[in-house]
Scaffold this motif. Structure first.
Motif, short mmCIF file in Angstrom:
data_model
loop_
_atom_site.label_atom_id
_atom_site.label_comp_id
_atom_site.label_asym_id
_atom_site.label_seq_id
_atom_site.Cartn_x
_atom_site.Cartn_y
_atom_site.Cartn_z
N LEU A 44 -65.24 -16.80 16.71
CA LEU A 44 -65.03 -15.87 15.61
C LEU A 44 -66.30 -15.78 14.79
N ARG A 45 -66.71 -14.56 14.50
CA ARG A 45 -67.89 -14.35 13.67
C ARG A 45 -67.52 -13.41 12.52
N PRO A 46 -66.73 -13.90 11.57
CA PRO A 46 -66.30 -13.02 10.48
C PRO A 46 -67.46 -12.68 9.55
N PRO A 47 -67.48 -11.45 9.02
CA PRO A 47 -68.52 -11.11 8.06
C PRO A 47 -68.43 -11.94 6.78
N ASP A 48 -67.23 -12.43 6.49
CA ASP A 48 -67.01 -13.28 5.32
C ASP A 48 -66.12 -14.44 5.74
N PRO A 49 -66.64 -15.67 5.79
CA PRO A 49 -65.82 -16.81 6.22
C PRO A 49 -64.56 -17.00 5.39
N ALA A 50 -64.53 -16.47 4.19
CA ALA A 50 -63.34 -16.60 3.34
C ALA A 50 -62.15 -15.84 3.90
N LEU A 51 -62.40 -14.94 4.86
CA LEU A 51 -61.32 -14.15 5.44
C LEU A 51 -60.53 -14.94 6.47
N VAL A 52 -61.04 -16.10 6.88
CA VAL A 52 -60.43 -16.86 7.96
C VAL A 52 -59.95 -18.20 7.44
N GLY A 53 -58.66 -18.49 7.66
CA GLY A 53 -58.13 -19.78 7.30
C GLY A 53 -58.39 -20.80 8.40
N GLU A 54 -57.84 -21.98 8.25
CA GLU A 54 -58.03 -23.03 9.24
C GLU A 54 -57.37 -22.61 10.55
N PRO A 55 -58.14 -22.51 11.65
CA PRO A 55 -57.56 -22.07 12.92
C PRO A 55 -56.56 -23.07 13.47
N VAL A 56 -55.71 -22.60 14.34
CA VAL A 56 -54.83 -23.47 15.11
C VAL A 56 -55.15 -23.24 16.58
N ARG A 57 -54.98 -24.28 17.38
CA ARG A 57 -55.27 -24.19 18.81
C ARG A 57 -53.97 -24.09 19.59
N GLY A 58 -53.95 -23.17 20.55
CA GLY A 58 -52.75 -23.00 21.34
C GLY A 58 -52.97 -22.09 22.52
N ASP A 59 -51.87 -21.59 23.08
CA ASP A 59 -51.92 -20.74 24.26
C ASP A 59 -50.67 -19.87 24.24
N VAL A 60 -50.86 -18.56 24.19
CA VAL A 60 -49.70 -17.66 24.07
C VAL A 60 -48.80 -17.74 25.29
N ARG A 61 -49.29 -18.26 26.39
CA ARG A 61 -48.51 -18.25 27.63
C ARG A 61 -47.43 -19.32 27.67
N VAL A 62 -47.41 -20.23 26.70
CA VAL A 62 -46.43 -21.31 26.71
C VAL A 62 -45.57 -21.25 25.46
N HIS A 63 -44.46 -22.01 25.50
CA HIS A 63 -43.49 -22.02 24.41
C HIS A 63 -44.17 -22.36 23.08
N ARG A 64 -43.76 -21.62 22.03
CA ARG A 64 -44.31 -21.82 20.68
C ARG A 64 -45.80 -21.55 20.62
N TRP A 65 -46.31 -20.86 21.61
CA TRP A 65 -47.75 -20.62 21.72
C TRP A 65 -48.51 -21.94 21.79
N GLY A 66 -47.85 -23.01 22.28
CA GLY A 66 -48.51 -24.29 22.46
C GLY A 66 -48.70 -25.09 21.19
N LEU A 67 -48.04 -24.69 20.10
CA LEU A 67 -48.22 -25.37 18.82
C LEU A 67 -47.27 -26.55 18.69
N ASP A 68 -47.75 -27.64 18.11
CA ASP A 68 -46.89 -28.79 17.91
C ASP A 68 -46.07 -28.63 16.63
N GLU A 69 -45.22 -29.61 16.37
CA GLU A 69 -44.30 -29.53 15.23
C GLU A 69 -45.04 -29.43 13.91
N ALA A 70 -46.11 -30.20 13.76
CA ALA A 70 -46.86 -30.18 12.51
C ALA A 70 -47.49 -28.81 12.26
N ALA A 71 -48.04 -28.21 13.31
CA ALA A 71 -48.67 -26.89 13.16
C ALA A 71 -47.64 -25.83 12.80
N VAL A 72 -46.47 -25.90 13.41
CA VAL A 72 -45.42 -24.92 13.11
C VAL A 72 -44.96 -25.05 11.66
N ARG A 73 -44.80 -26.27 11.19
CA ARG A 73 -44.37 -26.45 9.79
C ARG A 73 -45.45 -26.00 8.82
#
Length: 372
Positions: A44-73
């Protein structure tokens, strides 16, 4: 407004980053977990870093997009909407990969939005970026309704159709659902910057490579395309309106130029008039029937030894060669007016003008790669 966005590193994702500040939005990007042997799965190369929050890592191809319980909460507290822009844009790619990204990714995203709704006590809307090209070889007026069955869809188009059907079957009143069918996307309307020179850009970059310098198309074929920032602004307006929608049914809208889309002949004429020296010969469109264009784009690889690039290019012929108008009446109702616009001169300049930056040009490519 805070948006959880899958597919943030694509062309429309770049458009969102360029326009989120003026819309008062922040992106929480879902970045794909790097595959073995790859250092990164997208930057990601945003023109303003303030536009982007803390990313989460995952994969849309799997359940919950690969997010664990903490990320979902965490997302239940932070996200106001879920936006799925992820797509497999290699039209000649493996059917299993295309299906997993588009169909399973669409379903997992909506179920995630429903889970966030239940955890947060707020209605978390879900926007899925579909494709107008799921219409297959349809010509004429194309309504913002579920597409009927057709035998002439490519694997990519069929996957987009199946994704829509899966979502409409799941739609419920807990999470508003919008299927926003995208047209072709080009670079930023102000700067000309593009993620890569593919898609319609190949019509410009490789015009002189076309056999005989001709392009087969229906007499009134249209090119429905939007600059990425124009599309992004419209998408953000749609997301804001989506949260307050009543009802339980999925809303389907076309995001494109619709009845104002220029003809392929008009686009080429405008480009040639502006810069005739760009072409070795004057652009020439040869009339072909819808059946000829669709059959060739769908079946030529069965009889000819085509490279993936050539196969994608043949499929791309149907996206510039068919005469059809994608209706926008539902989009107009959702937005309350103010439909997206892009003039003939602007599109011709973006497509056929020289790259504004050397690093905007990606090696290789084809006429393929419209937005996923």
């Amino acid at each position: 407004m805070r948006l959880l966005v899958a597919g943030a590193t694509g062309q429309l994702g770049a458009g969102l980053l360029e326009t989120m500040g003026e819309a008062g939005c922040t992106m929480i990007p879902l970045l794909r977990v790097p595959e073995p042997g790859r250092r990164t799965a997208g930057r990601l190369r945003p023109p303003d870093p303030a536009l982007v929050g803390e990313p989460v890592r995952g994969d849309v191809r799997v359940h919950r997009w690969g997010l664990d319980e903490a990320a979902v909460r965490r997302l239940a507290d932070e996200a106001d909407a879920v936006v799925n822009l992820a797509g497999q844009t290699n039209w000649a790619g493996r059917g299993s990969d295309i299906y997993a990204t588009h169909v399973l990714g669409a379903e997992h995203g909506y179920l995630l939005a429903r889970e966030l709704t239940a955890l947060s006590g707020r209605r978390i809307p879900y926007l899925y970026a579909g494709s107008v090209y799921a219409a297959g070889g349809a010509v004429g007026a194309v309504a913002e309704q579920p597409y009927p069955r057709r035998a002439d869809r490519t694997v990519y188009e069929q996957a987009k159709l199946l994704a829509e059907r899966r979502l409409t079957a799941l739609a419920g009143e807990d999470s508003p659902l919008l299927i926003l069918r995208l047209c072709a996307l080009v670079g930023n309307s102000a700067t000309g910057r593009t993620l890569r020179r593919n898609s319609l850009y190949m019509l410009a970059d490789r015009w002189d490579d076309l056999p005989g310098g001709v392009l087969p198309a229906m007499p009134a074929a249209r090119v429905d395309a939007l600059p990425r920032d124009v599309a992004a602004r419209t998408l953000l307006r749609a997301v804001r309106r989506l949260a307050g929608l009543p009802g339980t049914e999925a809303l389907i809208c076309h995001l494109g130029l619709g009845e104002t889309a220029p003809s392929v002949r008009g686009l080429l004429d405008a480009a040639f008039t502006a810069d005739p020296e760009r072409f070795r010969r004057a652009p020439r469109v040869v009339s072909a029937s819808a059946r000829q264009i669709v059959w060739t784009s769908q079946n030529a690889h069965r009889f000819l030894p085509l490279t993936p690039t050539a196969h994608n290019a043949l499929i791309g012929l149907r996206y510039v060669g068919l005469d059809r108008v994608f209706d926008r009446s539902r989009l107009a109702a959702l937005l309350g007016g103010g439909l997206p616009e892009a003039g003939l001169g602007l599109l011709a300049g973006l497509l056929f003008g020289p790259p504004r930056r050397p690093d905007a040009v990606a090696a290789g490519g084809s006429m393929a790669r419209f937005p996923g």
